[in-house]
Design a protein around this motif. Sequence first.
Motif, PDB file in Angstrom:
ATOM      1  N   ASN A 173       0.830  -1.218   0.000  1.00  0.00           N
ATOM      2  CA  ASN A 173       0.000   0.000   0.000  1.00  0.00           C
ATOM      3  C   ASN A 173       0.861   1.263   0.000  1.00  0.00           C
ATOM      4  O   ASN A 173       0.588   2.223   0.712  1.00  0.00           O
ATOM      5  N   LEU A 174       1.951   1.212  -0.797  1.00  0.00           N
ATOM      6  CA  LEU A 174       2.892   2.333  -0.958  1.00  0.00           C
ATOM      7  C   LEU A 174       3.616   2.695   0.334  1.00  0.00           C
ATOM      8  O   LEU A 174       4.118   3.808   0.485  1.00  0.00           O
ATOM      9  N   SER A 194       6.742   3.321   6.366  1.00  0.00           N
ATOM     10  CA  SER A 194       7.034   4.695   5.943  1.00  0.00           C
ATOM     11  C   SER A 194       6.694   4.843   4.471  1.00  0.00           C
ATOM     12  O   SER A 194       6.990   3.950   3.658  1.00  0.00           O
ATOM     13  N   CYS A 195       6.070   5.931   4.112  1.00  0.00           N
ATOM     14  CA  CYS A 195       5.623   6.145   2.733  1.00  0.00           C
ATOM     15  C   CYS A 195       6.814   6.182   1.775  1.00  0.00           C
ATOM     16  O   CYS A 195       7.867   6.745   2.099  1.00  0.00           O
ATOM     17  N   GLU A 201       1.154  10.057   3.546  1.00  0.00           N
ATOM     18  CA  GLU A 201       0.355   9.177   4.404  1.00  0.00           C
ATOM     19  C   GLU A 201      -1.117   9.597   4.391  1.00  0.00           C
ATOM     20  O   GLU A 201      -1.442  10.775   4.566  1.00  0.00           O
ATOM     21  N   PHE A 202      -1.965   8.639   4.136  1.00  0.00           N
ATOM     22  CA  PHE A 202      -3.414   8.876   4.217  1.00  0.00           C
ATOM     23  C   PHE A 202      -3.945   8.366   5.553  1.00  0.00           C
ATOM     24  O   PHE A 202      -4.697   9.036   6.248  1.00  0.00           O
ATOM     25  N   ASP A 203      -3.556   7.139   5.880  1.00  0.00           N
ATOM     26  CA  ASP A 203      -3.913   6.542   7.168  1.00  0.00           C
ATOM     27  C   ASP A 203      -2.688   5.757   7.618  1.00  0.00           C
ATOM     28  O   ASP A 203      -2.152   4.960   6.849  1.00  0.00           O
ATOM     29  N   ALA A 204      -2.202   6.000   8.828  1.00  0.00           N
ATOM     30  CA  ALA A 204      -0.931   5.434   9.309  1.00  0.00           C
ATOM     31  C   ALA A 204      -0.765   3.964   8.927  1.00  0.00           C
ATOM     32  O   ALA A 204      -1.499   3.103   9.413  1.00  0.00           O
ATOM     33  N   PRO A 205       0.193   3.658   8.034  1.00  0.00           N
ATOM     34  CA  PRO A 205       0.365   2.265   7.598  1.00  0.00           C
ATOM     35  C   PRO A 205       1.098   1.421   8.642  1.00  0.00           C
ATOM     36  O   PRO A 205       2.097   1.862   9.224  1.00  0.00           O
ATOM     37  N   GLY A 214       6.201 -14.221   8.427  1.00  0.00           N
ATOM     38  CA  GLY A 214       5.278 -13.728   7.406  1.00  0.00           C
ATOM     39  C   GLY A 214       4.605 -12.433   7.845  1.00  0.00           C
ATOM     40  O   GLY A 214       4.349 -12.213   9.038  1.00  0.00           O
ATOM     41  N   TRP A 215       4.312 -11.562   6.884  1.00  0.00           N
ATOM     42  CA  TRP A 215       3.618 -10.308   7.160  1.00  0.00           C
ATOM     43  C   TRP A 215       2.119 -10.545   7.200  1.00  0.00           C
ATOM     44  O   TRP A 215       1.579 -11.255   6.347  1.00  0.00           O
ATOM     45  N   LEU A 216       1.433  -9.937   8.162  1.00  0.00           N
ATOM     46  CA  LEU A 216      -0.007 -10.128   8.323  1.00  0.00           C
ATOM     47  C   LEU A 216      -0.716  -8.796   8.537  1.00  0.00           C
ATOM     48  O   LEU A 216      -0.126  -7.824   9.004  1.00  0.00           O
ATOM     49  N   VAL A 217      -1.989  -8.759   8.220  1.00  0.00           N
ATOM     50  CA  VAL A 217      -2.931  -7.684   8.559  1.00  0.00           C
ATOM     51  C   VAL A 217      -2.425  -6.296   8.178  1.00  0.00           C
ATOM     52  O   VAL A 217      -2.117  -5.469   9.040  1.00  0.00           O
ATOM     53  N   PRO A 218      -2.308  -5.988   6.885  1.00  0.00           N
ATOM     54  CA  PRO A 218      -1.937  -4.622   6.499  1.00  0.00           C
ATOM     55  C   PRO A 218      -3.041  -3.621   6.850  1.00  0.00           C
ATOM     56  O   PRO A 218      -4.215  -3.851   6.566  1.00  0.00           O
ATOM     57  N   ILE A 219      -2.658  -2.550   7.483  1.00  0.00           N
ATOM     58  CA  ILE A 219      -3.598  -1.500   7.904  1.00  0.00           C
ATOM     59  C   ILE A 219      -3.076  -0.157   7.410  1.00  0.00           C
ATOM     60  O   ILE A 219      -1.877   0.119   7.479  1.00  0.00           O
ATOM     61  N   GLY A 220      -3.996   0.705   6.944  1.00  0.00           N
ATOM     62  CA  GLY A 220      -3.610   2.033   6.476  1.00  0.00           C
ATOM     63  C   GLY A 220      -2.900   1.987   5.134  1.00  0.00           C
ATOM     64  O   GLY A 220      -2.639   0.913   4.589  1.00  0.00           O
TER      65      GLY A 220
END
Length: 250
Positions: A173-174, A194-195, A201-205, A214-220
Motif C-alpha cells: 500500500n505504498l 514509511s511512505c 500518508e493517508f492513514d498510518a500504515p 510472514g507479514w499479516l494484517v496490512p492497515i492504512g
Amino acid sequence: MSALGDLGWVAYPPEGWEEISVMDEINTPMRTYQVCNVLEINQNNWLRTSWIPRGGAQRVYIEIKFTLRDCNSLPGVSGTCKETFNMYYYESNFSNLRHFPENQFIKIDTIAADESFTQVDVGDRVMKLNTEVRDISNLYKKGFYLAFQDVGACIALVSVRVFYKKCPTTVRNLALFPDTVTGGDSALVEVKGSCVNNSVEFDAPKMYCSADGGWLVPIGRCFCKLGYEEKKNGCQHHRSAKIADKKKDY
C-alpha cells in the motif's frame, strides 16, 4: 547465525567428546564430534559451544544433524548403552564463560534418532543422518551457550546450525516495511511503515510480523502526491504532468 565449523567447542570432561574428521558417503572430509563410552555406567559427557550473540532475536532455532549407533548392534552393552542425548542452553551477557555451570543450563529436549546405524552400515559407509530442529523462546540476554549431554550413547554430532526468522523488507500500500526480527513464542510484532518517495500518508500504515516470518494484517496506506501515479510499488511522475511540463519549456 552459526554452524558447527563456526562455533568454538569445549568438551567436559576432556576424555568425553572428541573432535574427529571422517569421510562421508561421497569421500568428502567432514568434521564431527563423537563419543561412544557405552561400556561404562553413569556417563555424563558435555560438549559446549562458544558464546552465540542473539542479534536481537527473542526466539532462535537450532538444527542439529547427527548419527547414532543402534545399541542392539553392540555386544555386551546391555544396560549401559543409550540411544538418546540431551540438549541444553544457558543465557549470558558475557562471552568469556570460564567455568562450566552445569546445573544452570536449561534443558531444551531429549533427542532421539529416527534412524540408528549398525556395524553393517559402518562397513557399507551408510551414514543414516538424522536431522532435528528445536527452538528457544523469550531470550532476553545478549547471547547464550548451547550444550549437548551424552549419557551413554554412541553418537556423532555432524552439524549444528543456529538461526532466527525475520519478516523480509516489503512494500505494501505504498508503505515500506523494513526487515523485522520475529518475536518470542507466537507473539506478533507491530511494525510501522514509511511512505515511499513521492507519496504521502493517508492513514498510518502498519503491519504485523508473525512468528514464522510472514507479514499479516496490512492497515492504512499512502497515496501518491498530486502529479504522480502509482506504479510497481512506487509513485512515478504522471504522464500528463510530464507533457504539461514540456509545454512550459516552449
